[in-house]
Motif scaffolding. Structure first.
Motif, mmCIF file in Angstrom:
data_model
loop_
_atom_site.group_PDB
_atom_site.id
_atom_site.type_symbol
_atom_site.label_atom_id
_atom_site.label_comp_id
_atom_site.label_asym_id
_atom_site.label_seq_id
_atom_site.Cartn_x
_atom_site.Cartn_y
_atom_site.Cartn_z
ATOM 1 N N GLY A 133 12.220 -6.172 -0.627
ATOM 2 C CA GLY A 133 12.963 -7.105 0.218
ATOM 3 C C GLY A 133 12.020 -7.861 1.132
ATOM 4 N N LEU A 134 11.067 -7.141 1.657
ATOM 5 C CA LEU A 134 10.111 -7.752 2.582
ATOM 6 C C LEU A 134 9.148 -8.688 1.851
ATOM 7 C CD1 LEU A 134 8.753 -7.803 5.390
ATOM 8 C CD2 LEU A 134 7.577 -5.706 4.768
ATOM 9 N N LEU A 135 8.612 -8.190 0.725
ATOM 10 C CA LEU A 135 7.598 -8.979 0.017
ATOM 11 C C LEU A 135 8.195 -10.200 -0.691
ATOM 12 C CD1 LEU A 135 5.214 -6.288 -1.515
ATOM 13 C CD2 LEU A 135 5.210 -7.313 0.755
ATOM 14 N N SER A 136 9.511 -10.171 -0.904
ATOM 15 C CA SER A 136 10.111 -11.308 -1.596
ATOM 16 C C SER A 136 10.219 -12.531 -0.689
ATOM 17 C CB SER A 136 11.493 -10.919 -2.137
ATOM 18 O OG SER A 136 12.340 -10.629 -1.053
ATOM 19 N N LYS A 137 9.993 -12.322 0.588
ATOM 20 C CA LYS A 137 10.028 -13.476 1.502
ATOM 21 C C LYS A 137 8.663 -14.151 1.528
ATOM 22 C CE LYS A 137 13.458 -11.512 4.587
ATOM 23 N NZ LYS A 137 13.462 -10.370 5.465
ATOM 24 N N ASP A 138 8.671 -15.479 1.669
ATOM 25 C CA ASP A 138 7.395 -16.175 1.779
ATOM 26 C C ASP A 138 6.898 -16.170 3.207
ATOM 27 O OD1 ASP A 138 7.226 -16.768 -0.914
ATOM 28 O OD2 ASP A 138 8.585 -18.475 -0.676
ATOM 29 N N LEU B 199 0.864 -1.181 0.000
ATOM 30 C CA LEU B 199 0.000 0.000 0.000
ATOM 31 C C LEU B 199 0.895 1.223 0.000
ATOM 32 C CD1 LEU B 199 -2.681 1.565 0.476
ATOM 33 C CD2 LEU B 199 -2.346 1.171 2.922
ATOM 34 N N VAL B 200 0.717 2.100 -0.974
ATOM 35 C CA VAL B 200 1.461 3.359 -0.989
ATOM 36 C C VAL B 200 0.454 4.478 -0.774
ATOM 37 C CG1 VAL B 200 2.935 4.902 -2.338
ATOM 38 C CG2 VAL B 200 3.223 2.423 -2.539
ATOM 39 N N ILE B 201 0.694 5.293 0.248
ATOM 40 C CA ILE B 201 -0.244 6.366 0.570
ATOM 41 C C ILE B 201 0.344 7.700 0.127
ATOM 42 C CG2 ILE B 201 -1.639 7.415 2.393
ATOM 43 C CD1 ILE B 201 -1.102 4.914 4.085
ATOM 44 N N GLY B 202 -0.301 8.366 -0.806
ATOM 45 C CA GLY B 202 0.179 9.643 -1.314
ATOM 46 C C GLY B 202 0.757 9.488 -2.697
ATOM 47 N N GLY B 203 0.167 10.184 -3.671
ATOM 48 C CA GLY B 203 0.585 10.042 -5.062
ATOM 49 C C GLY B 203 1.364 11.225 -5.576
ATOM 50 N N GLY B 204 2.271 11.778 -4.760
ATOM 51 C CA GLY B 204 3.221 12.772 -5.255
ATOM 52 C C GLY B 204 4.350 12.034 -5.938
ATOM 53 N N ILE B 205 5.427 12.763 -6.265
ATOM 54 C CA ILE B 205 6.510 12.115 -6.999
ATOM 55 C C ILE B 205 7.131 10.989 -6.185
ATOM 56 C CG2 ILE B 205 8.219 13.871 -6.325
ATOM 57 C CD1 ILE B 205 8.094 11.775 -9.569
ATOM 58 N N ALA B 206 7.221 11.159 -4.855
ATOM 59 C CA ALA B 206 7.819 10.108 -4.021
ATOM 60 C C ALA B 206 6.965 8.839 -4.080
ATOM 61 C CB ALA B 206 7.962 10.601 -2.578
ATOM 62 N N GLY B 207 5.645 9.003 -3.921
ATOM 63 C CA GLY B 207 4.744 7.850 -3.935
ATOM 64 C C GLY B 207 4.683 7.205 -5.311
ATOM 65 N N ILE B 208 4.704 8.031 -6.346
ATOM 66 C CA ILE B 208 4.652 7.509 -7.723
ATOM 67 C C ILE B 208 5.879 6.644 -8.004
ATOM 68 C CG2 ILE B 208 4.885 8.194 -10.146
ATOM 69 C CD1 ILE B 208 3.078 10.579 -9.560
ATOM 70 N N GLN B 209 7.049 7.207 -7.678
ATOM 71 C CA GLN B 209 8.295 6.474 -7.931
ATOM 72 C C GLN B 209 8.283 5.163 -7.162
ATOM 73 O OE1 GLN B 209 10.786 7.511 -10.020
ATOM 74 N NE2 GLN B 209 11.600 5.456 -9.701
ATOM 75 N N CYS B 210 7.851 5.220 -5.920
ATOM 76 C CA CYS B 210 7.849 4.042 -5.066
ATOM 77 C C CYS B 210 6.908 2.986 -5.643
ATOM 78 C CB CYS B 210 7.426 4.461 -3.667
ATOM 79 S SG CYS B 210 7.491 3.140 -2.492
ATOM 80 N N ALA B 211 5.702 3.397 -6.022
ATOM 81 C CA ALA B 211 4.722 2.449 -6.543
ATOM 82 C C ALA B 211 5.244 1.797 -7.828
ATOM 83 C CB ALA B 211 3.401 3.173 -6.812
ATOM 84 N N LEU B 212 5.852 2.602 -8.698
ATOM 85 C CA LEU B 212 6.362 2.051 -9.961
ATOM 86 C C LEU B 212 7.473 1.038 -9.717
ATOM 87 C CD1 LEU B 212 6.421 5.192 -12.290
ATOM 88 C CD2 LEU B 212 4.943 3.170 -12.468
ATOM 89 N N ASP B 213 8.389 1.386 -8.816
ATOM 90 C CA ASP B 213 9.504 0.475 -8.561
ATOM 91 C C ASP B 213 9.015 -0.851 -7.988
ATOM 92 O OD1 ASP B 213 11.138 2.387 -9.519
ATOM 93 O OD2 ASP B 213 12.225 2.794 -7.652
ATOM 94 N N ILE B 214 8.046 -0.774 -7.072
ATOM 95 C CA ILE B 214 7.543 -2.016 -6.476
ATOM 96 C C ILE B 214 6.824 -2.838 -7.545
ATOM 97 C CG2 ILE B 214 6.005 -3.014 -4.744
ATOM 98 C CD1 ILE B 214 6.398 -0.451 -3.098
ATOM 99 N N ALA B 215 5.994 -2.155 -8.332
ATOM 100 C CA ALA B 215 5.212 -2.869 -9.346
ATOM 101 C C ALA B 215 6.123 -3.471 -10.409
ATOM 102 C CB ALA B 215 4.199 -1.925 -9.983
#
Ligand SMILES: Cc1cc2nc3c(=O)[nH]c(=O)nc-3n(C[C@H](O)[C@H](O)[C@H](O)COP(=O)(O)OP(=O)(O)OC[C@H]3O[C@@H](n4cnc5c(N)ncnc54)[C@H](O)[C@@H]3O)c2cc1C
Lengths: 285, 666
Positions: B577-582, B145-161
């Protein structure tokens, strides 16, 4: 602030050059059922000089008046902006316990620093004002000066750049007030003898702004501001070739007019710049 | 029967220089249940660790005490070492002979030695009563979950996706983009803000693994790392976005007007609107407050008194696909997440406390963000910079820096960091718009640290001819169509007066509205200025003290676009890193409750700072507490609060601690 009896500290200026302020204050208060009990044996609060010469004296002198007022158990009201500033300043300093003890022994009076200090504007602002003769058509520039508003955390008066209390009172008296930016600019205060050039420059600027804003007259709440703005107009004429002829009145005088007093009862005829032609022109005298 | 081994570390001369090591070893050997004691030059070294492993095997040790440095330093190292020798890693106790003895009693050898012996004795008493502990494994919800769609949130969401994980991006306003979308050009390269931002916005909008929820807010978050559950409020848009084509006929024809939030009030928008042309999603929302039909309905509800307002509904009539939906209501969406990133950004300081600058009183005193909108080609004036009062182009512009920055008297002692740079930028841009413009900047200090930043300020001074005046402004007032600005030139030591056409206030940066409430639902900390607090200012800059919750961008402090982007990416790396763990191993040193003793007073619930205590009703109807081991940090507050003594902390049980105290006070 809704008390109807106050201890009243006139201060030296209101006994001398600013008698009209004292007279009009008493008239207005009488009409509004505000009882003013003049402090017994009051003395100078040290305004304009003590604080630049002796810091202890600058607190001790007003502290003495605070102590006398405290004994009456009444809130204290002052009309003079300088006295107000000094009294508030002293009350602020005396919040320090050690200071309070030191000063109490110096003035040889018990002082607990419990006196509430109000400026007359604040007291009147909280009252009903039965207007008998609205000042219709009169455009007033309310000039507060620096001492009432600054420093804000000591005087606790109003916005320091655009105060409204006096404007509100003038509106209630039926006058219009002008929107201008020099309500709290310094007029040169106690410098007319030492540096008349500075006083003339500063006061001239204030009057020019008031006139530019379309004011018929100024309303003031400080004896020093009054003398600079009223009396110095003559000198401005010779230095700046600017003959304003703009009357400068105490706000109590204008309020008194609206309450139905005659100009004479309010000593409106005592100023250097004659306000009578203006008032007659507006049908107010 | 416990068989305890004691290992005393010299730590070079750090401990051995003060503490009499042979004496400590000799004393240790005399302690009950100690079957072996030795000393090492550096226990943490390869040699030291080998010796530790060998001793465990040789002497069949089942408990270990290490007298060395702080457990914060090397407890993990030694846990791994004993584990590799076949011991449960929690059957290890460290005595801190360095920070607690040698370093603080440097010149008192005898006292330090006695204290070291005491510490060893206490540690032996504690470890003798230790129980083996086992980390519990929990699953991980592989969605962020990314809260806030400014440049920081956008970059973060794209990298995770792009790393292959699902993302839900929640943005409060009708479009993503944040403040960067409002900017005209960006320092120090002067590239157009929209040109570099909109491709990223579009990518977010189209990304198969990003679910974008705009006009939405996170209301509540439950759970813990790997297993969060969030309630997200989707505000009613009154436009069905599945049907809407974004053709724009509705907002072109809507007759109602409101000040545009996006244009910072210097422009207007309609009641059905997209905030700006490149908005993502490019589909509108209806602002209920300004919509005429909503006002009409309101009037009806209030009893239909007075003049009947127009019913309007023009958008509904014109919409070619029937997307207008008056029945739409706010809706709560609940989703599960493994990790959360907060990138809620900033707002600018309310300058009205600075009466002397005349903001709010004189129309030609504007803020720097308003100037960005006036300079922007897609702004309300189509990039023509004009004065709000009379629409004339300004020729003399005064900028006032640090309005709500570096000023204790207004409660903002910190530097907003970006203002010096954007003032230089804006003065350069004004000159480019109109060569006749002369800019003046009143400043306290010019802060231009960063790659090509100082050079950029130089460019403003040398190429754009911007005059920098070091000093504060004391007054601004109108005279003859100009704004007269009084200030002080503190380098020349004299007052200055400038007749300006436009005055621009560089209002400082502060956290977005609602930052505190959000922090509270997430159980993360914020500072006195409501900026969110990172776990460590240097070493853990995008983590929080709550596992699984990360930060990015200006929500945690003033920073510019490059830094916000870097943080967005950094947070994304942490999330991946976190999500890559089962599964995740939960720290076993947490509270546990003895339900037999628990009386259900719930005092523990009140003192728990991590909301880790739930209740459950037993079959006999008794209410007892239950520890949420995912949230518990093992602080022990509940243990000390528990009156019937039902709480215990694993690894720090009451029995262990009492034995330790007893050993110390022997
Ligand atoms: C006048 C001015 C000019 C500038 N010029 C430049 C420049 O030229 N170059 C440069 O590098 N930097 C510049 N900056 C700084 C730049 O604006 C910031 O660095 C950048 O925008 C920070 O991005 P962000 O994502 O952290 O925050 P924001 O852009 O503020 O984005 C935060 C987003 O989160 C949303 N949000 C807030 N709260 C919630 C919530 N509770 N729930 C959901 N969503 C929420 C907001 O609506 C917003 O969309 C300038 C700043 C100003 C004021």
């Amino acid at each position: 602030m809704s008390a109807s009896s106050y201890a009243y500290y006139p201060g030296c200026a209101l006994q001398g050059t600013a008698r009209e302020y004292d007279v009009s204050t008493r008239q207005v208060c009488r009409r509004l059922d505000i009882e003013l009990q003049e402090l017994k044996e009051w003395a100078c609060c040290g305004a304009s000089s003590a604080h630049s010469l002796d810091r202890r004296l600058a607190v001790a002198l007003p502290a003495r008046e605070l102590a006398i007022a405290e004994a009456t158990g009444l809130p204290l009201v002052v009309a003079c902006a300088m006295c107000y500033s000094r009294l508030r300043f002293a009350a602020h300093e005396l919040e320090d316990e050690a200071k309070l003890r030191e000063i109490s022994s110096l003035i040889e009076r018990e002082c607990k620093n419990t006196t509430q200090v109000w400026h007359l504007l604040q007291v009147l602002d909280a009252r009903d004002i039965p207007i008998a003769r609205p000042l219709r058509g009169l455009r007033v520039a309310c000039y507060y000066g620096c001492l009432l508003v600054r420093p804000t955390d000591i005087t606790h008066f109003d916005d320091e750049d655009n105060p409204q209390v006096m404007d509100g009172l003038m509106h209630r008296a039926g006058a219009e007030t002008v929107e201008w930016a020099f309500k709290t600019e310094c007029c040169g205060a106690g410098m007319p003898f030492a540096r008349r050039d500075i006083v003339l420059k500063l006061s001239h600027r204030i009057l020019a702004q008031a006139r530019g804003a379309g004011a018929d007259c100024l309303a003031v709440a400080c004896p020093m501001c009054h003398s600079n703005l009223d009396m110095q107009q003559l000198n401005m004429k010779s230095v700046f070739k600017d003959d304003f002829q703009i009357p400068v009145l105490y706000f109590t005088q204008l309020l008194g007019l609206a309450l139905g007093f005659s100009p004479k009862e309010l000593h409106i005829n005592k100023h250097f710049v004659d306000a009578m032609p203006l008032l007659r022109g507006k049908g107010l005298a | 029967m416990a068989r305890i081994g004691v290992f005393i570390c010299h730590c070079g001369s750090n401990i051995a220089g003060t503490v009499d090591i042979p004496r400590v070893v000799a004393e240790a050997q005399k302690l009950p249940m100690v079957v072996h004691a030795e000393d090492n030059e550096y226990t943490c070294s390869e040699v030291g660790q080998r010796s530790l492993r060998e001793a465990i095997q040789e002497h069949r040790l089942n408990r270990v005490v290490i007298g060395a440095c702080s457990p914060r330093m090397h407890e993990n190292t030694f846990r791994n070492t004993v584990a590799s020798a076949g011991l449960n890693p929690y059957l290890l106790e460290m005595a801190n002979l360095r920070e607690h003895a040698s370093w603080v009693h440097g010149d008192q050898r005898e006292a330090a030695t006695v204290k070291a012996i005491d510490l060893i004795r206490a540690a032996v008493a504690k470890v003798a009563r230790a129980q083996p502990l086992f980390a519990r494994q929990i699953g991980v919800t592989k969605r962020a979950l990314v809260i806030g769609g400014g440049i920081a949130g956008i970059q973060c969401a794209l990298d995770i996706a792009n790393a292959g994980f699902e993302v839900v991006l929640v943005e409060r306003t009708p479009s993503i983009g944040g403040r960067m979308a409002q900017l005209d050009k960006t320092f120090p390269t002067l590239d157009c803000s929209a040109c570099i931002l909109t491709p990223k916005m579009v990518e977010v909008g189209q990304h198969p693994r990003i679910r974008l929820l705009t006009y939405a807010e996170v209301k509540e978050v439950r759970g813990f790392v790997g297993n969060f559950e969030a309630d997200i409020l989707q505000k009613a848009r009154h436009v069905d976005h599945d049907k809407c084509l974004g053709c724009g006929i509705c907002w072109q024809k809507c007759p109602a007007r409101a000040p545009s939030e996006f244009d910072m009030g210097v422009g207007q928008r309609t009641a059905i609107y997209i905030p700006f042309a490149q908005a993502v999603p490019g589909k509108p929302v209806i602002d209920r407050e300004h919509c005429r039909y909503q006002q009409y309905l309101e009037w009806q509800r209030a009893g239909a008194e007075g003049k009947k307002p127009p019913e309007c509904r023009i958008c509904e009539k014109l919409c070619p696909v029937g997307a207008i939906d008056w029945e739409q209501r706010d809706e709560m969406i609940t989703e599960e997440f493994g990790a959360i990133v907060v990138a809620t950004g900033y707002k600018t300081f309310d300058h009205s406390v600075y009466g002397e600058y005349g903001g709010g009183r004189y129309p030609d005193v504007i803020t720097s963000l308003q100037l960005e909108r006036l300079m922007s080609a897609s702004g309300p004036t189509l990039g023509e910079v004009t004065r709000p009062s009379d629409g004339q182009p300004p020729k003399t512009v005064v900028f006032i820096s640090c309005v709500g920055s570096r000023d204790d008297s207004v409660g903002r002692p910190y530097c907003s960091k970006v203002c010096c740079m954007y003032l230089a930028k804006q003065s350069i841009m004004l000159k480019e718009h109109d060569p006749e413009v002369q800019s003046y900047i009143f400043y306290i200090d010019i802060r231009a640290g960063g790659k090509n930043y100082e050079e950029f300020v130089r460019r403003a001074q040398e190429e754009a001819g911007t005059v920098y005046i070091r000093g504060r402004v004391s007054k601004t007032y109108p005279e003859k169509g100009k704004l007269i600005v009084w200030g002080e030139d503190s380098l020349m030591g004299r007052p200055v007066q400038i007749a300006a056409d436009l005055v621009v206030l560089a209002t400082g940066i502060e956290p977005s509205e609602g930052a505190i409430e959000l922090a509270q639902t997430l159980h993360i900390s914020y500072d006195v200025h409501s900026f969110l607090v990172e776990a460590h200012p240097k070493l853990r800059p995008v983590e929080t003290m709550t596992d699984g919750v990360f930060l990015a961008g200006t929500a945690m402090g003033p920073m510019d676009i490059p830094d916000s982007v870097a943080q967005g990416s950094a947070a994304a790396a942490k999330v991946c890193g976190l999500l890559s763990k089962d599964t995740l191993a939960l720290e076993p040193m947490v509270a546990n409750v003895n339900a037999v003793k628990c009386v259900g007073c719930l005092l523990c619930q009140q003192v728990c700072p991590f909301k880790a205590i739930d209740t459950e009703t037993l079959r006999d109807g008794r209410i007892v507490v239950r520890i949420n081991e995912g949230l518990c940090k093992g602080c022990g507050l509940c243990v000390s609060a528990c009156r019937p003594g039902a709480m215990n902390l694993r690894g720090f049980s009451n029995e262990q601690l009492l034995a330790q105290v007893k050993a110390l006070t022997r």
